[in-house]
Design a protein around this motif. Structure first.
Motif, PDB file in Angstrom:
ATOM      1  N   ASP A 140       0.843  -1.184   0.000  1.00  0.00           N
ATOM      2  CA  ASP A 140       0.000   0.000   0.000  1.00  0.00           C
ATOM      3  C   ASP A 140       0.885   1.242   0.000  1.00  0.00           C
ATOM      4  O   ASP A 140       2.112   1.155  -0.073  1.00  0.00           O
ATOM      5  CB  ASP A 140      -0.959  -0.008   1.191  1.00  0.00           C
ATOM      6  CG  ASP A 140      -0.234  -0.123   2.527  1.00  0.00           C
ATOM      7  OD1 ASP A 140       1.016   0.028   2.556  1.00  0.00           O
ATOM      8  OD2 ASP A 140      -0.901  -0.362   3.549  1.00  0.00           O
ATOM      9  N   ILE A 141       0.275   2.413   0.101  1.00  0.00           N
ATOM     10  CA  ILE A 141       1.037   3.657   0.039  1.00  0.00           C
ATOM     11  C   ILE A 141       2.030   3.754   1.194  1.00  0.00           C
ATOM     12  O   ILE A 141       3.128   4.306   1.042  1.00  0.00           O
ATOM     13  CB  ILE A 141       0.081   4.879   0.022  1.00  0.00           C
ATOM     14  CG1 ILE A 141       0.873   6.174  -0.160  1.00  0.00           C
ATOM     15  CG2 ILE A 141      -0.775   4.920   1.268  1.00  0.00           C
ATOM     16  CD1 ILE A 141       1.689   6.246  -1.430  1.00  0.00           C
ATOM     17  N   GLU A 147       2.715   4.342  -9.261  1.00  0.00           N
ATOM     18  CA  GLU A 147       1.750   5.033 -10.119  1.00  0.00           C
ATOM     19  C   GLU A 147       1.101   4.077 -11.106  1.00  0.00           C
ATOM     20  O   GLU A 147      -0.094   4.187 -11.391  1.00  0.00           O
ATOM     21  CB  GLU A 147       2.434   6.193 -10.844  1.00  0.00           C
ATOM     22  CG  GLU A 147       2.834   7.333  -9.919  1.00  0.00           C
ATOM     23  CD  GLU A 147       3.270   8.561 -10.694  1.00  0.00           C
ATOM     24  OE1 GLU A 147       4.007   8.396 -11.705  1.00  0.00           O
ATOM     25  OE2 GLU A 147       2.892   9.685 -10.306  1.00  0.00           O
ATOM     26  N   LEU A 148       1.896   3.135 -11.639  1.00  0.00           N
ATOM     27  CA  LEU A 148       1.341   2.153 -12.572  1.00  0.00           C
ATOM     28  C   LEU A 148       0.316   1.248 -11.890  1.00  0.00           C
ATOM     29  O   LEU A 148      -0.616   0.764 -12.521  1.00  0.00           O
ATOM     30  CB  LEU A 148       2.467   1.306 -13.179  1.00  0.00           C
ATOM     31  CG  LEU A 148       3.407   2.034 -14.162  1.00  0.00           C
ATOM     32  CD1 LEU A 148       4.552   1.121 -14.583  1.00  0.00           C
ATOM     33  CD2 LEU A 148       2.624   2.499 -15.397  1.00  0.00           C
ATOM     34  N   ASN A 149       0.485   1.030 -10.594  1.00  0.00           N
ATOM     35  CA  ASN A 149      -0.450   0.203  -9.822  1.00  0.00           C
ATOM     36  C   ASN A 149      -1.678   0.989  -9.363  1.00  0.00           C
ATOM     37  O   ASN A 149      -2.539   0.441  -8.664  1.00  0.00           O
ATOM     38  CB  ASN A 149       0.252  -0.403  -8.607  1.00  0.00           C
ATOM     39  CG  ASN A 149       1.256  -1.482  -8.982  1.00  0.00           C
ATOM     40  OD1 ASN A 149       1.225  -2.018 -10.085  1.00  0.00           O
ATOM     41  ND2 ASN A 149       2.147  -1.812  -8.055  1.00  0.00           N
ATOM     42  N   GLY A 150      -1.754   2.243  -9.767  1.00  0.00           N
ATOM     43  CA  GLY A 150      -2.928   3.043  -9.416  1.00  0.00           C
ATOM     44  C   GLY A 150      -2.930   3.579  -8.003  1.00  0.00           C
ATOM     45  O   GLY A 150      -3.969   4.023  -7.498  1.00  0.00           O
ATOM     46  N   ILE A 151      -1.765   3.550  -7.344  1.00  0.00           N
ATOM     47  CA  ILE A 151      -1.660   4.079  -5.978  1.00  0.00           C
ATOM     48  C   ILE A 151      -1.216   5.533  -6.062  1.00  0.00           C
ATOM     49  O   ILE A 151      -0.149   5.839  -6.607  1.00  0.00           O
ATOM     50  CB  ILE A 151      -0.674   3.255  -5.141  1.00  0.00           C
ATOM     51  CG1 ILE A 151      -1.146   1.804  -5.051  1.00  0.00           C
ATOM     52  CG2 ILE A 151      -0.513   3.847  -3.743  1.00  0.00           C
ATOM     53  CD1 ILE A 151      -0.179   0.884  -4.325  1.00  0.00           C
TER      54      ILE A 151
END
Length: 383
Positions: free
Chosen positions: A316-317, A344-348
Motif C-alpha cells: 500500500d502507500i 503510479e502504474l499500480n494506481g496508488i
C-alpha cells in the motif's frame, strides 16, 4: 471492593459458540425503590408503559407529562424501560424526554438499565454515549463511578437480556475518558471469571496504554491480557486465554516500539507474531521495513519487500513511502524512482510524504534540477 465484584457470581451455561456471561439471581433489590406512589395516583409503571405503547407519538409525551408532572424515580424509570426493552428506540426517546423535561434524577441504576437495552439492540454508539454520561455522574462514596457502574451492569445483566459486548463498550468508554487504570482493572475482573473481552477491545487497551504510558507498559498489558510473552507456543495461548492476539495487536505493538526508537523490540515482536502462527499483513511489513531503514539496513528492507510480493501481499502507500524513504536516505535515488513509477502504474496515488522523500533524495545526491521537477509536479497536483 471493585476487585471482588465478579467473585460472587457464577457463569451462565451457554452453547460452545456463545461467550460466557455472568449469572445473577435478580430481584427488585437490583433496582432499589425508596418511594411508592400514593394509592390515589395511577401506577406510573403500568400507566406509562401503556401510554407509550398504545398512544400516538404526537400525544404520548404530553399525556405522560400531564399525568406525571413530578416525574419518576430511577427505579420507576428502570421498570418502565424493562417493559419496553423490545422497542429500544422508544426507550431511548423516553430517556431523552425525561432528561429534557427534568422528570427523572437519573442515577447509575437507571443508566445501567438503558445501557443494557441499547446494547442488546446493538445501538453501540448511543450506549457508549450513555456510559460516558453515567461515569460522570457524581458518586455517593469513594468508589470510582466506573467500578460502581460495572457492578450494576453485572447485577442487572440477565434481567435486561443484555449482550456480552456491553462490557467492551464500558472498557472503550473508560479508555476514551483516559481512565486507564479503571479500564485495566475491569478487564482483569472480567478475565478472572474467564470472560474475555473482544480482541479489538484488548487492542484498543494496549494501544492507549502504550500511547500514554510507553510501549513497554503496553507490552506488559499485552502479556497479561493474552497470557503470552514468555515463550508460549500457539497451543499454550489457546489454553491460557480464550481471546487470541491478531495481526492488529502486533502492528500496534511494533508501531509503538518503532516510534520510541526501540528497533530491536520491533523485531522481537515480529518474531513472536510468527511463532504464534499470526500471519503479518502489508502494514506489518511496512513497520519492520521502516525499522530496518532507520538502521540503514536498506538491503534487509528490500528483502522484506520481495518477500511480501512473493506472499501475494500488495504494497500500500505506507509500504511504498517506507521503502522509497529508505532508498532516498541511502542515496539510491534511481531505485526510489523505479518504485515511484511502479506505484503510479499500480494506481496508488502519491502523497505529500512521497514527494518530500523524493525531493530529499535528489537533494542528497545534489541533483537540484530533478528535485525542482518533483517540486513543480507536487505543486501542480495541489499539494
Amino acid at each position: 471492593m471493585a476487585t471482588q465484584i465478579l467473585k460472587t457470581h457464577h457463569l451462565l451455561s451457554r452453547t460452545p459458540k456463545e461467550p460466557l456471561i455472568p449469572l445473577y439471581f435478580f430481584s427488585s433489590s437490583a433496582f432499589p425503590d425508596t418511594t411508592s406512589p400514593p394509592s390515589d395516583q395511577p401506577d406510573p409503571i403500568s400507566t406509562v408503559t401503556s401510554i407509550l405503547t398504545h398512544n400516538r407519538s404526537k400525544s404520548r409525551w404530553s399525556t405522560v407529562l400531564t399525568l406525571f408532572p413530578s416525574g419518576f424515580t430511577p427505579f420507576q424509570f428502570s421498570q418502565i424501560t424493562l417493559q419496553l426493552k423490545n422497542n429500544p428506540h422508544l426507550v431511548l426517546r423516553f430517556f431523552l424526554f425525561t432528561q429534557h423535561k427534568s422528570l427523572c434524577n437519573h442515577d447509575l441504576s437507571s443508566y445501567s438499565t438503558i445501557i443494557h437495552i441499547l446494547s442488546r439492540a446493538r445501538l453501540k454508539t448511543r450506549a457508549r454515549e450513555l456510559i460516558r454520561l453515567a461515569i460522570r455522574t457524581p458518586g455517593i462514596d469513594n468508589e470510582p463511578t466506573h467500578f460502581k457502574l460495572f457492578e450494576l451492569l453485572v447485577k442487572t445483566y440477565n434481567q435486561c437480556g443484555s449482550a456480552p459486548f456491553v462490557f467492551d463498550l464500558l472498557v472503550k468508554s473508560c479508555l476514551q475518558m483516559k481512565r486507564l487504570d479503571g479500564s485495566i482493572e475491569i478487564v482483569r475482573m472480567l478475565m478472572s471469571r474467564r470472560i474475555s473481552p473482544q480482541v479489538c477491545t484488548c487492542n484498543a487497551l494496549i494501544s492507549e496504554v502504550s500511547k500514554c504510558c510507553g510501549a513497554s507498559k503496553g507490552y506488559e498489558v499485552y502479556k497479561e491480557v493474552f497470557g503470552v510473552g514468555n515463550g508460549e507456543s500457539e497451543s499454550d495461548v489457546k489454553r491460557i486465554s480464550k481471546v487470541r492476539p491478531n495481526v492488529h495487536t502486533y502492528n500496534a505493538l511494533m508501531l509503538c516500539f518503532y516510534r520510541e526508537g526501540l528497533l530491536e523490540k520491533v523485531r522481537e515482536v515480529w518474531c513472536e507474531m510468527e511463532s504464534l502462527g499470526c500471519v503479518p499483513n502489508s502494514y506489518s511489513y511496512s513497520v519492520l521495513m521502516a525499522a530496518f531503514c532507520e538502521e540503514g539496513k536498506v538491503r534487509e528492507a528490500e528483502d522484506l519487500w520481495a518477500e511480501m510480493k512473493i506472499k501475494g501481499l500488495e504494497p500500500d502507500i505506507v509500504a511504498f513511502n517506507t521503502v522509497i524513504d529508505g532508498l532516498c536516505k541511502n542515496g539510491e535515488i534511481v531505485r526510489a524512482e523505479e518504485l515511484f513509477t511502479e506505484m503510479e502504474l499500480n494506481g496508488i496515488k502519491a502523497t505529500c510524504v512521497t514527494y518530500e522523500n523524493l525531493i530529499n533524495g535528489y537533494c542528497k545526491v545534489a541533483d537540484i534540477d530533478s528535485a525542482m521537477l518533483i517540486y513543480r509536479d507536487m505543486c501542480r497536483k495541489d499539494f
